[in-house]
Scaffold this active site. Structure first.
Site: not given
Ligand code: DGY
Length: 456
Positions: A64, A67, A112, A137, A193, A195, A228, A386-387, A430
């Site tokens: 990524w 990252d 993935y 990104q 970044g 999401d 998520r 997450y964010w 993370e």
């Molecule tokens: C994910 O897969 O969640 C990533 O953030 C996409 O870049």
């Protein structure tokens, strides 16, 4: 009875021998030592795929973009050649139009999702030979490069990669200038970044996915769904990709057709700092700086009028599609400090009215750690999704740099202390639940290890 040791399952990079695996596993004990350097280095080695480093052992098995920049910085502390290789691998994901992709699938498909073929980048004449996503990104690379070069001079390497980094910045300043404002815009929340940040909620509410291509999420296989993005948001993420691939990633077409088009404070601050760092590198290797100077002056001239809300004392993102500021208070508001874009008065307002306000960002009984990524006063705030609110070490690192730049040393130290304390307490996750301090998302996360080394 003795508690069984935590089982650490790690996929090894192709260059790691079983004996090395054993040694590395020993270095990552469940109880982390005062110095995080040894276990952090072990995480970076375990996630090392030979030519690139995966962000997390299971959830994120490819390279990524931002990252990789942070990982290179971490690696540079103990293995400079490997750090430079990380950057070379990232730049392999550069498109012919200059964009550096957000995911690079060096080793082909894995479990993935999105898979490499989902992006259909072969429909674009600009696509590189390696499989990548069709997005970018935040461009941290030039700043990381300059930091590494200042600590361990690498003029030859700077000369090697400078043209590619310059082309990436030029792409941001041209292909992503949607309205002639000279600010870069984003076409997908993944590009930010961050999401599922609440700052995107209104903008994505205008996206009405139709004929969403069949897809199967994989992110909730490795990480609990409660940490998520929500299903309705994920459908929108996928719908956006479908719009872009249908338009063959043509720059003008995606700006015209993307239902998501925003200018954000985080990316533009990171790009602005990266422009300044690129300029310094250009001077050192004798390259002209006029074009970069134009970008720097252009962004400075419009940044406040586009992003600063004088009444609230906050920097707010801007929804180009709706033609309106996004009135959501997230920690991205502190990023202009990192880029030197705020005045001393603006910095004082950000700190006094927001950062030190326990109803928004300052730690309190509910959230004992610096720094929640969304103001606690926002209705969408959640401590562990997450964010939507969790602690992310990358934000702490960037905010800490910004605070030092404006003379807030004590506050910067407190943020650094919490960053390292959370990792010491819970491990290299993370992100972290800002209420309980427990780890979320992917474990054995590479940038948490890289930044633990950088901040130690
Ligand atoms: C994910 O897969 O969640 C990533 O953030 C996409 O870049």
């Amino acid at each position: 009875m003795k508690k069984p040791a935590k089982k650490i399952v790690v996929e090894l990079g192709p260059d790691l021998q079983p004996g090395i695996e054993h040694t590395l596993r020993l270095a990552i004990s469940t109880k982390l030592p005062e110095s995080l350097a040894v276990p952090a280095q072990a995480i970076l080695r375990l996630n090392d795929m030979g030519s690139f480093t995966k962000p997390g052992p299971r959830q994120y098995p490819h390279q990524w973009n931002w990252d990789a920049a942070v990982i290179a910085l971490g690696l540079s502390h103990f293995d400079l050649p490997r750090a430079l290789q990380e950057i070379r691998a990232l730049l392999q994901g550069q498109w012919k139009n200059g964009m550096v992709a957000h995911i690079i699938y060096h080793g082909g498909a894995s479990d993935y999702f999105p898979t490499p073929d989902f992006w259909q980048i072969e429909g674009s004449p600009d696509a590189p030979t390696v499989a990548t996503s069709g997005l970018t990104q935040p461009p941290l690379l030039a700043s990381v490069l300059r930091t590494i070069h200042r600590r361990h001079p690498i003029p030859e390497f700077v000369r090697e990669v400078f043209p590619a980094v310059l082309r990436w910045h030029r792409w941001f300043h041209t292909a992503r200038d949607a309205d002639g404002s000279r600010l870069a815009c984003l076409i997908h929340p993944w590009e930010s970044g961050t999401d599922d940040s609440p700052r995107w909620l209104n903008a994505i509410s205008h996206i009405h996915p139709v004929n969403v291509p069949a897809y199967q999420r994989r992110d909730t296989v490795h990480v609990p769904g409660s940490q998520r993005p929500l299903k309705e948001d994920y459908d929108r993420f996928i719908h956006l990709v479908d719009v872009f691939r249908t338009n063959h990633y043509d720059a003008a077409a995606v700006l015209e057709k993307s239902p998501f088009l925003v200018q954000d404070v985080l990316t533009n601050s990171i790009l602005h700092q990266a422009d300044q760092d690129l300029r310094d590198l250009a001077l050192e290797i004798g390259e002209p700086v006029e074009e970069i100077d134009g970008w720097i002056a252009g962004v400075r001239a419009v940044f406040d009028s586009r992003f600063w809300d004088e009444a609230r004392g906050l920097y707010l993102d801007y929804d180009v599609r709706q033609g309106a500021p996004i009135p959501v208070n997230t920690a991205m508001t502190f990023l202009p400090l990192y880029a030197g874009l705020a005045s001393q008065q603006q910095a004082a307002r950000l700190v006094q009215e927001h950062l030190l306000n326990p109803a928004e960002y300052a730690p309190d009984d509910r959230t004992p750690f610096w720094l929640t990524t969304t103001s606690k006063a926002e209705p969408a705030w959640e401590p562990n999704r997450y964010w939507r609110g969790p602690f992310w070490i990358i934000l702490n690192w960037l905010v800490e740099i910004g605070l030092r730049r404006y003379g807030y040393e004590d506050l910067a130290n407190a943020i650094r202390r919490d960053s390292l304390a959370l990792i010491r307490k819970a491990g290299f996750w993370e992100y972290f639940d800002v209420s309980s301090g427990s780890g979320c998302g992917s474990d054995e996360f590479s940038w948490s290890a890289a930044l633990a080394i950088e901040l130690s």
